[in-house]
Design an enzyme around this catalytic site. Structure first.
Site, short mmCIF file in Angstrom:
data_model
loop_
_atom_site.label_atom_id
_atom_site.label_comp_id
_atom_site.label_asym_id
_atom_site.label_seq_id
_atom_site.Cartn_x
_atom_site.Cartn_y
_atom_site.Cartn_z
CD GLN A 39 42.87 46.96 27.07
OE1 GLN A 39 42.39 48.18 27.02
NE2 GLN A 39 42.94 46.32 28.10
CB SER A 56 39.59 45.73 27.37
OG SER A 56 39.34 46.89 28.30
CG HIS A 93 37.91 50.36 29.22
ND1 HIS A 93 37.52 51.58 29.71
CD2 HIS A 93 38.68 49.84 30.30
CE1 HIS A 93 37.57 51.67 31.13
NE2 HIS A 93 38.19 50.61 31.45
CG ASP A 103 38.81 52.80 34.10
OD1 ASP A 103 38.04 51.86 34.24
OD2 ASP A 103 39.78 52.68 33.70
CD GLU A 133 40.08 47.63 37.18
OE1 GLU A 133 39.15 48.15 36.53
OE2 GLU A 133 41.25 47.01 36.37
CG HIS A 193 36.03 49.11 34.93
ND1 HIS A 193 36.84 48.98 33.87
CD2 HIS A 193 34.84 48.59 34.76
CE1 HIS A 193 36.15 48.50 32.75
NE2 HIS A 193 35.06 48.11 33.14
#
Ligand code: ZN
Length: 335
Positions: free
Chosen positions: A186, A221, A223, A230, A278, A281
């Site tokens: 990140q 994040s 993630h 994504d 996004e 995502h």
């Protein structure tokens, strides 16, 4: 000469004698008895008067309390009757019959949006991670590999692959271009982005804020959780505005909720999510929550806020026995 003297002596002794005689006389004793009798009669009368006086005060006080008490009983009986009548005739929502404390928190209006299923705000699939909610230091996760070698939380793999397979049936090849990301990765992405903007002439601070519109700080994040991916189409793999126009992005926007995924940063929710739109995502939350958010156009933050509000208001979200509430990924738990 002797005689008058004797007379005077006699007179003086006579008056002393008469005193002594009275003190020792029957008359004196009579007077004493009378006085004692009088006292014996008077004292009880005085005590009686005092007692009566005091008693009347007590009685008056008692009467007062009694009246008030009776009034109170009658009043509450009247109130109870009223409340009962309301319960019977009126809309139940208008009467608080739980406790005084709950009266300050009105139940939701009929037209107010309600989540009709159980939302456990501590459940793994409702984990909120954003700028305001960094991931806790002791966060643990079990990662598994996806078909193309990316890593996700084991509990979402099944749903994710089901979604990719479904897209394939529509003739689309979906590619997971980013899934789990560690803190170092990140930071690397953030630095790259900052450098890119600095290369365009921005100073570090401006470049940092530009980068932050697309990437969360380290620890903030989604993630990091392994619950976000994504996804792009094979023919257009750039993560930019053009991605939203691809058939794959459109298909995902339309169907991801069927597999428990939400478009995490929608176009019209940028002010809430604090991240730019996004189209690629997606975040796993479970099919019911994803369907509800899609149906009512809510982003994740809005959904969680609504769930929390409803729980604070005491609106019970019972899990019906035949509920479709299933976290799809559970089957792959621990694999
Ligand atoms: Zn992402």
């Amino acid at each position: 000469m002797d005689a008058p003297l004797e007379k005077t002596e006699e007179l003086t002794s006579a008056s002393t004698d008469s005193k002594e005689r009275y003190l020792g006389s029957v008359r004196f004793f009579k007077h004493m008895i009378l006085s004692v009798n009088a006292l014996l009669i008077l004292l009880p009368i005085v005590f009686l008067i005092i007692a009566l006086y005091k008693n009347s005060i007590l009685q008056a006080a008692y009467a007062c309390l009694k009246t008030e008490y009776e009034d109170y009983v009658l009043q509450t009986a009247e109130q109870q009757k009223e409340q009962f009548a309301m319960l019977q005739n009126e809309d139940r929502r208008e009467v608080s019959f739980v406790s005084d404390k709950d009266e300050t928190q009105p139940l939701p209006e009929e037209d107010e949006l309600r989540i009709p299923f159980y939302v456990d705000l501590n459940a793994w699939n409702y984990l909120l991670v954003n700028e305001m909610h960094p991931l806790s230091q002791d966060f643990e996760l079990k990662l598994v590999d996806t078909r193309n070698g990316k890593q996700v939380d084991g509990r979402i793999k099944y749903s994710l692959e089901k979604m990719l397979d479904a897209a394939k049936e529509y003739g689309m090849e979906l590619i997971i271009c980013s899934a789990y990301r560690g803190y170092e990765k990140q930071q690397e992405l953030l630095n790259e982005s900052i450098e890119k903007y600095m290369g365009k002439g921005l100073n570090y601070e401006s470049a940092f804020f530009q980068a932050k519109r697309q990437l969360e700080r380290v620890g903030c994040s989604e993630h990091h959780t392994g619950l976000a991916v994504d996804i792009v189409g094979e023919h257009y793999q750039s993560l930019d505005a053009g991605q939203a126009n691809t058939a794959e992005a459109r298909w995902l926007a339309e169907h991801a909720h069927e597999y428990g995924f939400i478009l995490r940063y929608p176009k019209d929710k940028e002010k809430i999510t604090r991240l730019e739109f996004e189209s690629w995502h997606f975040r796993y939350v479970g099919t019911e929550a994803a369907g509800f958010m899609k149906e009512h156009n809510l982003c994740f933050e809005e959904f969680l806020e609504l769930a929390q509000k409803q729980q604070e208001m005491g609106y019970k979200q019972e899990i019906p026995e035949d509920s479709a509430y299933r976290v799809d990924g559970q089957e792959t738990n621990g694999h």
